[in-house]
Design a protein around this motif. Structure first.
Motif, PDB file in Angstrom:
ATOM      1  N   GLN A 165       0.821  -1.212   0.000  1.00  0.00           N
ATOM      2  CA  GLN A 165       0.000   0.000   0.000  1.00  0.00           C
ATOM      3  C   GLN A 165       0.856   1.264   0.000  1.00  0.00           C
ATOM      4  OE1 GLN A 165      -2.511  -0.725   3.419  1.00  0.00           O
ATOM      5  NE2 GLN A 165      -4.135  -1.574   2.131  1.00  0.00           N
ATOM      6  N   THR A 166       1.995   1.208   0.665  1.00  0.00           N
ATOM      7  CA  THR A 166       2.876   2.375   0.699  1.00  0.00           C
ATOM      8  C   THR A 166       4.087   2.206  -0.201  1.00  0.00           C
ATOM      9  OG1 THR A 166       4.160   1.517   2.585  1.00  0.00           O
ATOM     10  CG2 THR A 166       2.191   2.832   3.084  1.00  0.00           C
ATOM     11  N   GLY A 167       4.379   0.956  -0.583  1.00  0.00           N
ATOM     12  CA  GLY A 167       5.565   0.679  -1.385  1.00  0.00           C
ATOM     13  C   GLY A 167       6.840   0.609  -0.574  1.00  0.00           C
ATOM     14  N   LYS A 168       6.736   0.720   0.759  1.00  0.00           N
ATOM     15  CA  LYS A 168       7.914   0.737   1.627  1.00  0.00           C
ATOM     16  C   LYS A 168       8.500  -0.673   1.780  1.00  0.00           C
ATOM     17  CE  LYS A 168       9.236   1.509   6.455  1.00  0.00           C
ATOM     18  NZ  LYS A 168       8.734   1.838   7.805  1.00  0.00           N
ATOM     19  N   TYR A 169       9.834  -0.735   1.720  1.00  0.00           N
ATOM     20  CA  TYR A 169      10.538  -2.008   1.948  1.00  0.00           C
ATOM     21  C   TYR A 169      10.789  -2.189   3.438  1.00  0.00           C
ATOM     22  CZ  TYR A 169      11.682  -2.064  -3.058  1.00  0.00           C
ATOM     23  OH  TYR A 169      11.617  -2.073  -4.423  1.00  0.00           O
ATOM     24  N   TYR A 170      10.507  -3.411   3.948  1.00  0.00           N
ATOM     25  CA  TYR A 170      10.890  -3.762   5.316  1.00  0.00           C
ATOM     26  C   TYR A 170      12.255  -4.449   5.340  1.00  0.00           C
ATOM     27  CZ  TYR A 170       6.040  -2.830   6.658  1.00  0.00           C
ATOM     28  OH  TYR A 170       4.824  -2.236   6.883  1.00  0.00           O
ATOM     29  N   ASP A 171      12.498  -5.256   4.316  1.00  0.00           N
ATOM     30  CA  ASP A 171      13.777  -5.965   4.238  1.00  0.00           C
ATOM     31  C   ASP A 171      14.014  -6.328   2.778  1.00  0.00           C
ATOM     32  OD1 ASP A 171      16.137  -7.068   5.006  1.00  0.00           O
ATOM     33  OD2 ASP A 171      15.280  -8.668   6.243  1.00  0.00           O
ATOM     34  N   VAL A 172      15.266  -6.391   2.394  1.00  0.00           N
ATOM     35  CA  VAL A 172      15.638  -6.664   1.009  1.00  0.00           C
ATOM     36  C   VAL A 172      16.872  -7.560   1.015  1.00  0.00           C
ATOM     37  CG1 VAL A 172      16.371  -5.679  -1.199  1.00  0.00           C
ATOM     38  CG2 VAL A 172      14.771  -4.410   0.245  1.00  0.00           C
ATOM     39  N   ALA A 215      18.634  -6.411  -4.521  1.00  0.00           N
ATOM     40  CA  ALA A 215      19.363  -5.157  -4.736  1.00  0.00           C
ATOM     41  C   ALA A 215      20.209  -5.235  -6.004  1.00  0.00           C
ATOM     42  CB  ALA A 215      20.238  -4.859  -3.521  1.00  0.00           C
ATOM     43  N   CYS A 216      20.821  -6.401  -6.246  1.00  0.00           N
ATOM     44  CA  CYS A 216      21.656  -6.580  -7.434  1.00  0.00           C
ATOM     45  C   CYS A 216      20.819  -6.442  -8.705  1.00  0.00           C
ATOM     46  CB  CYS A 216      22.342  -7.947  -7.384  1.00  0.00           C
ATOM     47  SG  CYS A 216      23.361  -8.323  -8.823  1.00  0.00           S
ATOM     48  N   ILE A 217      19.632  -7.074  -8.724  1.00  0.00           N
ATOM     49  CA  ILE A 217      18.765  -6.994  -9.896  1.00  0.00           C
ATOM     50  C   ILE A 217      18.313  -5.557 -10.133  1.00  0.00           C
ATOM     51  CG2 ILE A 217      16.498  -7.673 -10.811  1.00  0.00           C
ATOM     52  CD1 ILE A 217      16.893 -10.383  -9.404  1.00  0.00           C
ATOM     53  N   ALA A 218      17.993  -4.845  -9.035  1.00  0.00           N
ATOM     54  CA  ALA A 218      17.538  -3.457  -9.159  1.00  0.00           C
ATOM     55  C   ALA A 218      18.687  -2.492  -9.448  1.00  0.00           C
ATOM     56  CB  ALA A 218      16.821  -3.027  -7.884  1.00  0.00           C
ATOM     57  N   VAL A 241      21.331  -2.424  -0.832  1.00  0.00           N
ATOM     58  CA  VAL A 241      20.237  -2.729   0.091  1.00  0.00           C
ATOM     59  C   VAL A 241      19.818  -1.477   0.855  1.00  0.00           C
ATOM     60  CG1 VAL A 241      19.611  -4.022   2.160  1.00  0.00           C
ATOM     61  CG2 VAL A 241      20.864  -5.168   0.315  1.00  0.00           C
ATOM     62  N   ASP A 242      20.792  -0.702   1.336  1.00  0.00           N
ATOM     63  CA  ASP A 242      20.482   0.521   2.087  1.00  0.00           C
ATOM     64  C   ASP A 242      19.711   1.520   1.231  1.00  0.00           C
ATOM     65  OD1 ASP A 242      21.655  -0.417   4.378  1.00  0.00           O
ATOM     66  OD2 ASP A 242      23.609   0.510   3.985  1.00  0.00           O
ATOM     67  N   ASP A 243      20.093   1.633  -0.037  1.00  0.00           N
ATOM     68  CA  ASP A 243      19.372   2.553  -0.928  1.00  0.00           C
ATOM     69  C   ASP A 243      17.910   2.150  -1.063  1.00  0.00           C
ATOM     70  OD1 ASP A 243      21.610   4.073  -1.370  1.00  0.00           O
ATOM     71  OD2 ASP A 243      22.141   3.086  -3.267  1.00  0.00           O
ATOM     72  N   LEU A 244      17.669   0.855  -1.245  1.00  0.00           N
ATOM     73  CA  LEU A 244      16.297   0.392  -1.432  1.00  0.00           C
ATOM     74  C   LEU A 244      15.444   0.599  -0.186  1.00  0.00           C
ATOM     75  CD1 LEU A 244      16.858  -2.912  -3.442  1.00  0.00           C
ATOM     76  CD2 LEU A 244      15.853  -0.787  -4.272  1.00  0.00           C
ATOM     77  N   LEU A 245      16.046   0.460   0.991  1.00  0.00           N
ATOM     78  CA  LEU A 245      15.287   0.639   2.231  1.00  0.00           C
ATOM     79  C   LEU A 245      14.825   2.079   2.412  1.00  0.00           C
ATOM     80  CD1 LEU A 245      17.362  -1.605   4.677  1.00  0.00           C
ATOM     81  CD2 LEU A 245      15.139  -2.105   3.636  1.00  0.00           C
ATOM     82  N   HIS A 246      15.389   2.997   1.632  1.00  0.00           N
ATOM     83  CA  HIS A 246      14.958   4.395   1.677  1.00  0.00           C
ATOM     84  C   HIS A 246      14.111   4.781   0.461  1.00  0.00           C
ATOM     85  CE1 HIS A 246      18.365   4.444   4.532  1.00  0.00           C
ATOM     86  NE2 HIS A 246      17.696   5.418   5.116  1.00  0.00           N
ATOM     87  N   LEU A 247      13.758   3.780  -0.375  1.00  0.00           N
ATOM     88  CA  LEU A 247      12.949   4.032  -1.564  1.00  0.00           C
ATOM     89  C   LEU A 247      11.620   3.297  -1.464  1.00  0.00           C
ATOM     90  CD1 LEU A 247      15.643   3.565  -4.376  1.00  0.00           C
ATOM     91  CD2 LEU A 247      14.752   5.735  -3.512  1.00  0.00           C
ATOM     92  N   ASN A 248      10.723   3.617  -2.387  1.00  0.00           N
ATOM     93  CA  ASN A 248       9.490   2.864  -2.562  1.00  0.00           C
ATOM     94  C   ASN A 248       9.643   1.932  -3.759  1.00  0.00           C
ATOM     95  OD1 ASN A 248       8.195   4.020  -0.419  1.00  0.00           O
ATOM     96  ND2 ASN A 248       7.218   5.612  -1.631  1.00  0.00           N
ATOM     97  N   GLN A 249       8.821   0.891  -3.795  1.00  0.00           N
ATOM     98  CA  GLN A 249       8.907  -0.070  -4.892  1.00  0.00           C
ATOM     99  C   GLN A 249       8.732   0.619  -6.250  1.00  0.00           C
ATOM    100  OE1 GLN A 249       9.803  -3.152  -5.374  1.00  0.00           O
ATOM    101  NE2 GLN A 249       8.146  -4.488  -6.019  1.00  0.00           N
TER     102      GLN A 249
END
Length: 485
Positions: free
Chosen positions: A158-165, A170-173, A177-185
Motif C-alpha cells: 500500500q505504501t511501497g515501503k521495503y521492510y527488508d531486502v 538489490a543486485c537486480i535493481a 540494500v540501504d538505498d532500497l530501504l529508503h525508496l518505494n517499490q
C-alpha cells in the motif's frame, strides 16, 4: 522432560537463602536434579565454561555484580541456558526489566513453594527450548533469504515501503540494500510502467489474491533497462492493519529477448510462407490453370470433330477430367491465397470465407455485422486475421459436430470484435492447454503479432465461443447496415 537429570546452577551469596532454595528444589524435584552452588558471578561464568547446565537460578545482587547487569553478563556467556531471577524485592518494574533483559522468570524469595519451583524449572527450560527453536528457524529463514538465487523483499504494497531486502534483489535493481530501504517499490519501476504497475497492485490488493505475477520494466541508476517478473504473496500482518508481502523478482530480460527473437522469427517464417503460397497459388492459377483451360478447349473441339465411338466417348471423358482438374487447381489456388483478400479486402474475404464454409460443410452460418469494410495499415495483419478465422472454421469442421455457426462483427471504443459461436460439443480446458494444439497456438501467435487478443471458451454440449479483438490502432472500418446471412 527427559529421564536424564536436570543440572541447575544456583548463584546466591546469602548462605541461608542458598540452603533454603536447595532444600526447596530437592523437595520439588527430588533426585531428578543436581544443584551446583556458587556465590559470585565470576565463578559462575567459569563453571558455565567448564560444564553444561539446564537452568541458572541467580540473585541479582552479588558481590561482583548488581541488578540487570548480572543478567546481561550471564546472557553473553550462556545465551542458550534459561535464567530465572531470585530477588528479595517484590518489584513489578524490576521483574519486567529482568524479563526484557532475557530472564525466563522472576521469583521472589520467601514466597517460593515446591509447586512454584517445579513449575519454574519445567516452564523455564521448555520456554527456552521453544525460543531456541524459534531462533534457529529464524536463522534458517535468514540464511535462505540472504542466499536465495531470486530477489526477495518484504514490502508494504500500500505504501511501497521495503521492510527488508536481500542482496540479489538489490543486485537486480542495480542498487544497494540501504538505498532500497529508503525508496518505494515504484521508484525502481520504469516511468512508463509506473501507472500500470500501480493499477495492477491495487487490483491485487482489493481482490485479496493468494499470489500474483506482474511483469514490468526496471530503470536502473545507470539508465539501463531490464525486465523483471514479480511474484507477490501475502506474508504477515504488521502494525495492525498493514500487511507485509513477500515480493520475489527475477530478471527475465534475456528470456524476453529470446521470446521476442523467436516471435520475430515466427513472423518472418509466416511471411515467407505466405509469399511462397501466393507465388505457388499464382503459378497454379496462371500457368497450370491456363494450360488446363487450353487443353479443355481443344478437347471440346475434338469432341465435336470426332463423333465415332469409342474415340468420342474417350474424348468426352478426358474433357470431364480436365474440367475436374481445373476446378481442383482453382480450389488449391484459392486456399493458398484467396483472390478476394487482394480484390475485395479483409471484410469481403471474411464474407467469402463464411459462404465457402457453409457450402462446403452444409453447416448453417449467420453473419451479423455493423461493419461494411475493414482494412489494416499492414497487409500482413490482414493475412493473419484471415488465417485465424480460416483456422477457426477448420477446427469447427474437424471437432465441433456443430449444425449452426453465428459470426458477429462489431466495433467498440478500442477494438473491432469478431465473435464466432457454434452449437457443437464445446472445447474443453485440457484441449485448450494441450501443447500439441498447434492450431490454437498458431492463432494466438498470429494474434500477438498485430497486438490483438484471442479468447476461446467452451461449454460441454453447448458449443464454443471464439472472440478475436483487433485494435483500432491498426485497422480502419466503415460502419454499415446490419447484415444477415
Amino acid at each position: 522432560m527427559t529421564s536424564s537429570k536436570i543440572h541447575i546452577l544456583l548463584i546466591e551469596d546469602n548462605e541461608t537463602d542458598a540452603i533454603l532454595v536447595q532444600s526447596d528444589l530437592q523437595l520439588a524435584m527430588g533426585d531428578q536434579i543436581t544443584v551446583v552452588h556458587t556465590e559470585r558471578l565470576s565463578s559462575a561464568l567459569e563453571l558455565i565454561r567448564k560444564q553444561p547446565f539446564d537452568l541458572i537460578l541467580s540473585d541479582l545482587t552479588l558481590p561482583d555484580s548488581d541488578g540487570i547487569t548480572t543478567i546481561n553478563q550471564l546472557r553473553e556467556s550462556a545465551a542458550s541456558i534459561p535464567i530465572a531471577v531470585l530477588s528479595f524485592r517484590n518489584d513489578e518494574k524490576l521483574a519486567i526489566k529482568a524479563i526484557k533483559a532475557g530472564a525466563q522468570d522472576y521469583l521472589v524469595k520467601g514466597s517460593l513453594t515446591e509447586g512454584v519451583l517445579a513449575r519454574v524449572i519445567r516452564y523455564s527450560i521448555e520456554r527456552k527450548r521453544l525460543e531456541e527453536g524459534s531462533r534457529k528457524a529464524q536463522k534458517r529463514f535468514q540464511t535462505v533469504f540472504e542466499k536465495a538465487p531470486l530477489g526477495v523483499a518484504l514490502i508494504n504494497l500500500q505504501t511501497g515501503k521495503y521492510y527488508d531486502v536481500n542482496p540479489m534483489y538489490a543486485c537486480i535493481a542495480g542498487r544497494s540494500v540501504d538505498d532500497l530501504l529508503h525508496l518505494n517499490q515504484s521508484d525502481i519501476i520504469h516511468p512508463d510502467d509506473v501507472l500500470s504497475y500501480r493499477k495492477e497492485i491495487e487490483l491485487f490488493i482489493h481482490h485479496q489474491s493468494h499470489d500474483s505475477k506482474i511483469v514490468k520494466r526496471v530503470l536502473r541508476p545507470d539508465m539501463s533497462i531490464i525486465w523483471i517478473e514479480m511474484s507477490l504473496v501475502p506474508f504477515e500482518s504488521m502494525d495492525g492493519q498493514e500487511i507485509c508481502y513477500l515480493c520475489m523478482i527475477e530478471d527475465i530480460t534475456e528470456r524476453k529477448r529470446m521470446i521476442e527473437n523467436l516471435r520475430h522469427l515466427t513472423t518472418h517464417l509466416q511471411d515467407v510462407r505466405e509469399e511462397e503460397r501466393t507465388r505457388i497459388g499464382r503459378e497454379i492459377h496462371d500457368v497450370l490453370g491456363g494450360t488446363l483451360t487450353v487443353l479443355k478447349m481443344d478437347l471440346d473441339w475434338l469432341s465435336k470433330k470426332i463423333t465415332v465411338d469409342p474415340m468420342h466417348e474417350r474424348v468426352k471423358s478426358l474433357y470431364a477430367l480436365t474440367g475436374e482438374a481445373i476446378e481442383t487447381a482453382r480450389r488449391v489456388s484459392v486456399n493458398l491465397r484467396p483472390n478476394v483478400l487482394d480484390n475485395l479486402g479483409l471484410y469481403g474475404a471474411i464474407e467469402w470465407l463464411v459462404r465457402e464454409f457453409e457450402q462446403r460443410t452444409n453447416i448453417k452460418c449467420y453473419l451479423e455485422s455493423v461493419i461494411s469494410a475493414i482494412s489494416c495499415n499492414n497487409k500482413n495483419f490482414e493475412t493473419s486475421i484471415f488465417r485465424i478465422i480460416q483456422e477457426i472454421f477448420i477446427n469447427i469442421t474437424r471437432h465441433s459436430r456443430a449444425t449452426r455457426v453465428d459470426i458477429e462483427l462489431i466495433e467498440d471504443d478500442t477494438d473491432i470484435v469478431i465473435t464466432i459461436r457454434d452449437n457443437g460439443v464445446g472445447i474443453t480446458e485440457s484441449q485448450l492447454l494441450n501443447p500439441e494444439s498447434f492450431g490454437i497456438i498458431g492463432m494466438k501467435e498470429r494474434t500477438q503479432q498485430f497486438g490483438g487478443t484471442l479468447e476461446i471458451d467452451g461449454t460441454p454440449l453447448r458449443g464454443s465461443v471464439v472472440t478475436l479483438k483487433i485494435p483500432l490502432t491498426i485497422a480502419v472500418t466503415n460502419v454499415g447496415e446490419l447484415i444477415h446471412d
